[in-house]
Enzyme design. Structure first.
Site, PDB file in Angstrom:
ATOM      1  N   GLU A 150      11.170   2.108  -4.193  1.00 48.38           N
ATOM      2  CA  GLU A 150      10.432   2.805  -3.133  1.00 48.38           C
ATOM      3  C   GLU A 150      11.386   3.314  -2.063  1.00 48.38           C
ATOM      4  O   GLU A 150      12.201   2.567  -1.527  1.00 48.38           O
ATOM      5  CB  GLU A 150       9.400   1.877  -2.493  1.00 48.38           C
ATOM      6  CG  GLU A 150       8.572   2.582  -1.421  1.00 48.38           C
ATOM      7  CD  GLU A 150       7.699   1.646  -0.613  1.00 48.38           C
ATOM      8  OE1 GLU A 150       7.344   2.006   0.524  1.00 48.38           O
ATOM      9  OE2 GLU A 150       7.384   0.539  -1.105  1.00 48.38           O
ATOM     10  N   GLY A 151      11.229   4.584  -1.712  1.00 43.85           N
ATOM     11  CA  GLY A 151      12.057   5.191  -0.689  1.00 43.85           C
ATOM     12  C   GLY A 151      11.515   4.961   0.711  1.00 43.85           C
ATOM     13  O   GLY A 151      10.655   4.108   0.942  1.00 43.85           O
ATOM     14  N   VAL A 152      12.040   5.741   1.660  1.00 42.06           N
ATOM     15  CA  VAL A 152      11.623   5.638   3.056  1.00 42.06           C
ATOM     16  C   VAL A 152      10.925   6.929   3.471  1.00 42.06           C
ATOM     17  O   VAL A 152      11.337   8.021   3.068  1.00 42.06           O
ATOM     18  CB  VAL A 152      12.824   5.376   3.992  1.00 42.06           C
ATOM     19  CG1 VAL A 152      13.513   4.076   3.626  1.00 42.06           C
ATOM     20  CG2 VAL A 152      13.821   6.522   3.967  1.00 42.06           C
ATOM     21  N   GLY A 153       9.859   6.813   4.249  1.00 42.95           N
ATOM     22  CA  GLY A 153       9.200   7.987   4.801  1.00 42.95           C
ATOM     23  C   GLY A 153       8.902   9.047   3.760  1.00 42.95           C
ATOM     24  O   GLY A 153       8.463   8.758   2.652  1.00 42.95           O
ATOM     25  N   ASP A 206       6.965  -4.420   3.749  1.00 45.90           N
ATOM     26  CA  ASP A 206       6.801  -3.602   2.541  1.00 45.90           C
ATOM     27  C   ASP A 206       7.639  -4.156   1.396  1.00 45.90           C
ATOM     28  O   ASP A 206       7.178  -4.243   0.246  1.00 45.90           O
ATOM     29  CB  ASP A 206       7.211  -2.159   2.821  1.00 45.90           C
ATOM     30  CG  ASP A 206       6.244  -1.444   3.753  1.00 45.90           C
ATOM     31  OD1 ASP A 206       5.127  -1.967   3.966  1.00 45.90           O
ATOM     32  OD2 ASP A 206       6.596  -0.374   4.263  1.00 45.90           O
ATOM     33  N   SER A 214      13.462  -0.487   7.374  1.00 46.51           N
ATOM     34  CA  SER A 214      13.609  -0.727   8.807  1.00 46.51           C
ATOM     35  C   SER A 214      12.301  -1.277   9.355  1.00 46.51           C
ATOM     36  O   SER A 214      11.220  -0.945   8.869  1.00 46.51           O
ATOM     37  CB  SER A 214      14.001   0.567   9.532  1.00 46.51           C
ATOM     38  OG  SER A 214      13.108   1.608   9.240  1.00 46.51           O
ATOM     39  N   LYS A 259      13.135  -1.944  -2.614  1.00 46.91           N
ATOM     40  CA  LYS A 259      13.076  -1.147  -1.392  1.00 46.91           C
ATOM     41  C   LYS A 259      14.499  -1.155  -0.834  1.00 46.91           C
ATOM     42  O   LYS A 259      14.869  -2.018  -0.041  1.00 46.91           O
ATOM     43  CB  LYS A 259      12.094  -1.785  -0.408  1.00 46.91           C
ATOM     44  CG  LYS A 259      11.951  -1.063   0.925  1.00 46.91           C
ATOM     45  CD  LYS A 259      10.962   0.049   0.860  1.00 46.91           C
ATOM     46  CE  LYS A 259      10.699   0.630   2.249  1.00 46.91           C
ATOM     47  NZ  LYS A 259       9.835   1.815   2.197  1.00 46.91           N
ATOM     48  N   THR A 272       3.855   1.958  -0.337  1.00 45.20           N
ATOM     49  CA  THR A 272       4.028   0.568  -0.752  1.00 45.20           C
ATOM     50  C   THR A 272       2.845   0.081  -1.574  1.00 45.20           C
ATOM     51  O   THR A 272       3.011  -0.587  -2.602  1.00 45.20           O
ATOM     52  CB  THR A 272       4.235  -0.341   0.468  1.00 45.20           C
ATOM     53  OG1 THR A 272       5.416   0.085   1.166  1.00 45.20           O
ATOM     54  CG2 THR A 272       4.404  -1.790   0.047  1.00 45.20           C
TER      55      THR A 272
END
Length: 225
Positions: A115-118, A54, A41, A37, A16
Site C-alpha cells: 500500500e502506498g501513501v496518499g 494502517d 506517517s 506499508k 487500507t
C-alpha cells in the site's frame, strides 16, 4: 506470485480497508498473503516502537508471524506528507530498506499487497516518487477510487499519470466514502467505461467495516509479478 501496489485517487479514500480486504480475499483462496506499508506517517508509540494504524491493519490481515518492521520499514511520527515527517524525524526515506523488507516478505508468502501513501503523485521523499518504488519492485498498480463528487476526474487523471510513468494499471476498486453521493451507479458505469482496467469490486460505505467480511465484495484476478 501475486503482487500489487495499491494507490488511491486521494488520501482518506479507503486504501487500507481495500488492501486489508484484498489480503483476506487472497487468504480465503488458501494463499499465504502479507501486506506492506513501506512508508507510513502518523505513528504512535507501542511497546517503545513507532506503529502506524494502517500498517497494523495490514499486519493483522496478513499471514501470522510477519515482523512489523518488514511490513512498515519507515514508521514516521508526525501525520504529515512523508517527506516532511521524515525530515522532522531526521531520517531519509530510501529504496534500500524497502527493497530488503520486500524481499524478506516475498520469500515467505505467495501474495503481497503493497500500500502506498496518499494519491499516486504524493512523493515519498525529495528524491523518491512512488513511481520510482513501483518500478524498483516491478509491480502492477491497483487504484482505489473514492466514490464521491469529483471521482471521475480524480480517477482518470490518476490512470493517466500511472500510464505516463510507464507503469501498468491492473485494476481498480470503488470505495464508497460518501454515503450521500448522488447517482452512484451512473458514476460507476462511467468509471467502468473509461478506466483502462477492470473493476475488482466495489466496497460499501463501512467506516467501521471489517475487512474479512468486505473481502466478499472483491473479484480478484490472477496476477503474476
Amino acid at each position: 506470485m501475486f503482487a500489487v501496489y495499491v494507490t488511491g485517487t486521494d488520501t482518506g479514500i479507503g486504501k487500507t480497508l481495500a488492501s486489508a480486504s484484498l489480503l483476506h480475499a487472497l487468504r480465503a483462496r488458501g494463499l499465504r498473503a502479507a501486506g506492506m506499508k513501506p512508508v507510513a506517517s502518523g505513528c504512535a508509540r507501542v511497546e517503545g516502537e513507532w506503529r502506524n494504524a494502517d500498517a497494523l491493519a495490514l499486519h493483522r490481515a496478513g499471514e501470522p508471524g510477519i515482523a512489523y518492521a518488514d511490513v512498515n520499514p519507515f514508521a514516521l511520527e508526525h501525520p504529515l506528507a512523508p517527506e516532511l515527517a521524515a525530515r522532522d524525524a531526521g531520517v531519509e526515506v530510501a529504496l534500500g530498506p524497502i527493497l530488503d523488507a520486500h524481499a524478506r516478505l516475498a520469500a515467505r508468502v505467495d501474495a503481497l499487497v503493497v500500500e502506498g501513501v496518499g494519491g499516486w503523485a504524493a512523493p515519498l521523499s525529495a528524491s523518491l516518487m512512488q513511481a520510482d518504488l513501483v518500478r524498483a519492485l516491478r509491480l502492477p498498480v491497483l487504484l482505489v477510487v473514492g466514490l464521491r463528487l469529483g471521482c471521475l476526474n480524480h480517477a482518470l487523471l490518476s490512470a493517466r499519470a500511472i500510464a505516463a510513468d510507464g507503469l501498468h494499471l491492473a485494476g481498480w476498486i470503488g470505495s464508497h466514502v460518501d454515503p450521500a453521493m448522488a447517482r452512484v451507479e451512473d458514476n460507476l458505469a462511467m468509471l467502468r467505461a473509461r478506466l483502462p482496467a477492470p473493476c475488482w469490486g466495489v466496497l460499501p460505505h463501512a467506516p467501521d467495516g471489517q475487512p474479512q467480511a468486505l473481502a466478499a465484495h472483491l473479484r480478484v484476478p490472477t496476477l503474476a509479478a
